[in-house]
Design an enzyme around this catalytic site. Structure first.
Site, PDB file in Angstrom:
ATOM      1  N   ARG A 138       0.816  -1.219   0.000  1.00 32.48           N
ATOM      2  CA  ARG A 138       0.000   0.000   0.000  1.00 32.48           C
ATOM      3  C   ARG A 138       0.845   1.261   0.000  1.00 32.48           C
ATOM      4  O   ARG A 138       0.356   2.337  -0.345  1.00 32.48           O
ATOM      5  CB  ARG A 138      -0.951  -0.019   1.196  1.00 32.48           C
ATOM      6  CG  ARG A 138      -2.081  -1.037   1.064  1.00 32.48           C
ATOM      7  CD  ARG A 138      -2.839  -1.192   2.378  1.00 32.48           C
ATOM      8  NE  ARG A 138      -3.396   0.064   2.842  1.00 32.48           N
ATOM      9  CZ  ARG A 138      -3.903   0.245   4.056  1.00 32.48           C
ATOM     10  NH1 ARG A 138      -3.892  -0.752   4.935  1.00 32.48           N
ATOM     11  NH2 ARG A 138      -4.399   1.413   4.405  1.00 32.48           N
ATOM     12  N   ASN A 185      31.392  41.687   9.480  1.00 30.87           N
ATOM     13  CA  ASN A 185      30.168  42.070   8.785  1.00 30.87           C
ATOM     14  C   ASN A 185      30.277  41.645   7.320  1.00 30.87           C
ATOM     15  O   ASN A 185      31.194  42.056   6.610  1.00 30.87           O
ATOM     16  CB  ASN A 185      29.943  43.578   8.864  1.00 30.87           C
ATOM     17  CG  ASN A 185      28.573  43.969   8.329  1.00 30.87           C
ATOM     18  OD1 ASN A 185      27.594  44.013   9.058  1.00 30.87           O
ATOM     19  ND2 ASN A 185      28.507  44.272   7.042  1.00 30.87           N
ATOM     20  N   SER A 200      29.471  44.663  -0.289  1.00 30.57           N
ATOM     21  CA  SER A 200      28.429  43.959  -1.032  1.00 30.57           C
ATOM     22  C   SER A 200      28.944  43.438  -2.377  1.00 30.57           C
ATOM     23  O   SER A 200      29.846  44.018  -2.990  1.00 30.57           O
ATOM     24  CB  SER A 200      27.248  44.898  -1.280  1.00 30.57           C
ATOM     25  OG  SER A 200      26.674  45.279  -0.058  1.00 30.57           O
TER      26      SER A 200
END
Length: 462
Positions: free
Chosen positions: A22, A368, A396
């Site tokens: 099943r 950071n 960044s």
């Protein structure tokens, strides 16, 4: 009835020979996970609390999968063909050769039987009246197709009967057979040798050992679990999902009772081994995989996915963050939205607030990491490490090409692709030289506007 805690050696026999048709799966039924852990492992963990000296798993198809999962933790006994539950338990006799003690019979697709319930069965087996077999019964809201336990008010069993063979009066009994039993090894296999298959299914029923013991002048007893959910079998994907939902619901309640705040409890999903400290806040739609340890006063914001990670006190994660195995966030570190961390440590107070990938890295305290920063850790063949010093500032959209070291208090300018080590306190700026052409953009726009106007005019004349 007076009971005495059993001190006899214990063998666990787990029946797992069913084909699991099943489930419609190539994965063995008992290896399907609940809360990130195979259901068989849930059962083995509870059984381990009783410190069994032997463990036997009765298998049929999928034997190789169970061998890989279990290793040397249990013996395997093969049932082929499958001729019923009594026949299945008989297959464990050879694996238990030389064993003298108690045998507890469990089912691999009934994973949540508690150690306390197992002890209840064994203690009843060693009660003053010394029953030959102890059966675990339960009283479900709907007895359905379960076999029945016909017993008196003291728990002494008069008869066990499968639903297909039960009379209407017997089917009216609401005390059902879970299938779990406890017996002394010598008597168990003696009784099993006398079980026949004259029944509606033509199978050798385990329950018949009770009826045979009674017929020979002995007696058997039933103990009843107060929680029917712990003996619920799992035979389909739907039942697997229902078991997961029940487990999660209980875990959420326990998390809140232990001092965690769940803003929308029904949307938080835990793993079997998730550890939470006090004053942890978990926002909606957070998912925990295995191997997560969360210390006190941690905030996990919505839609975060965390597995194999360790979060120290005061850490903040998310929203929409992904922490993969090996992620370690030390006290006060912060991981923001759309940040992925894998096999990397962020020191105390370090921050990566958004849109960053940190893999195979060591980030110093107070560093950071700017938006869009990635550690380029894989060269197509090997993984390499990035080390970022304390209080470093990564601008960044920077690419840190491992192996590379970024010194303490250094600055990597935005948009840099750094492939060589940066010393302490240095500024590293790695950009292509900017080319300036005064007036070029104005001339370009004027030219393109004229071309667009000419095209429209040409199309209008057609």
């Amino acid at each position: 009835m007076t009971t005495a805690q059993s001190t006899a050696p214990l063998a666990i026999v787990i029946l797992a020979a069913g084909k699991g048709t099943r489930m419609k799966s190539d994965l063995h039924k008992v290896l399907h996970p609940i809360a990130g852990r195979p259901m068989l492992e849930h059962l083995l963990a509870s059984a381990a609390e009783l410190m069994p000296s032997r463990q036997v798993v009765v298998v049929g198809s999928g034997r190789e999968q169970l061998e890989r999962q279990l290793g040397t933790r249990a013996s395997l006994a093969v049932q082929e063909p499958q001729l019923g539950t009594g026949h299945a338990v008989q297959q464990s006799e050879a694996a238990l050769a030389g064993f003298a003690g108690d045998v507890l019979i469990l089912y691999g697709d009934v994973p949540f039987v508690s150690a306390a319930t197992m002890r209840l069965m064994l203690d009843r087996l060693h009660a003053a009246d010394a029953p030959e077999v102890v059966v675990l019964g339960f009283t479900p809201a709907d007895p359905l197709q379960y076999g029945r336990v016909i017993a008196d008010d003291t728990g002494r069993i008069a008869r066990m009967v499968e639903h297909k063979d039960a009379s209407e009066a017997e089917r009216a009994c609401r005390l059902c057979n879970s299938g779990l039993m406890a017996a002394r090894s010598d008597r168990l296999f003696d009784l099993l040798g006398k079980v026949g298959n004259t029944n509606a299914q033509g199978e050798y029923y385990l329950v018949d050992v009770v009826n045979i013991a009674n017929a020979e002048g002995g007696h058997c007893a039933v103990v009843v679990t107060p929680d029917s959910d712990e003996v619920a079998g799992i035979n389909s994907r739907a039942e697997l999902a229902e078991a997961e939902a029940r487990w999660q619901a209980r875990r959420r309640v326990r998390a809140m009772a232990d001092g965690a705040t769940l803003i929308a409890p029904e949307t938080v999903w835990f793993a079997w081994d998730t550890v939470l400290g006090r004053d942890v806040t978990i926002e909606p739609n957070v998912w925990f995989g295995p191997g997560v340890v969360v210390a006190d006063s941690v905030t996990i914001r919505g839609f975060s996915h965390i597995e194999g990670a360790r979060l120290a006190e005061g850490v903040e994660v998310g929203p929409y963050a992904r922490l993969r195995p090996g992620a370690v966030l030390e006290a006060g570190a912060k991981i923001g939205n759309f940040v992925e961390v894998k096999n990397a440590t962020l020191g105390p107070g370090a921050k990566a607030n958004h849109l960053t990938y940190l893999g195979d890295a060591e980030v110093g305290a107070g560093a950071n990491i700017g938006a869009g920063t990635i550690t380029c850790n894989y060269d197509g063949y090997f993984k390499h490490k990035t080390v970022i010093g304390e209080r470093a500032f990564i601008g960044s959209n920077s690419a840190l090409i491992a192996p590379v070291r970024i010194g303490a208090d250094s600055i990597v300018a935005a948009g840099s692709a750094v492939s060589r080590d940066v010393g302490d306190g240095e500024l590293r700026l790695v950009r292509a030289e900017q080319l300036v052409k005064p007036g070029w953009a104005d001339r370009f726009h004027d030219t393109m506007k004229r071309k667009k106007a000419d095209r429209k005019a040409s199309e209008g004349k057609r």
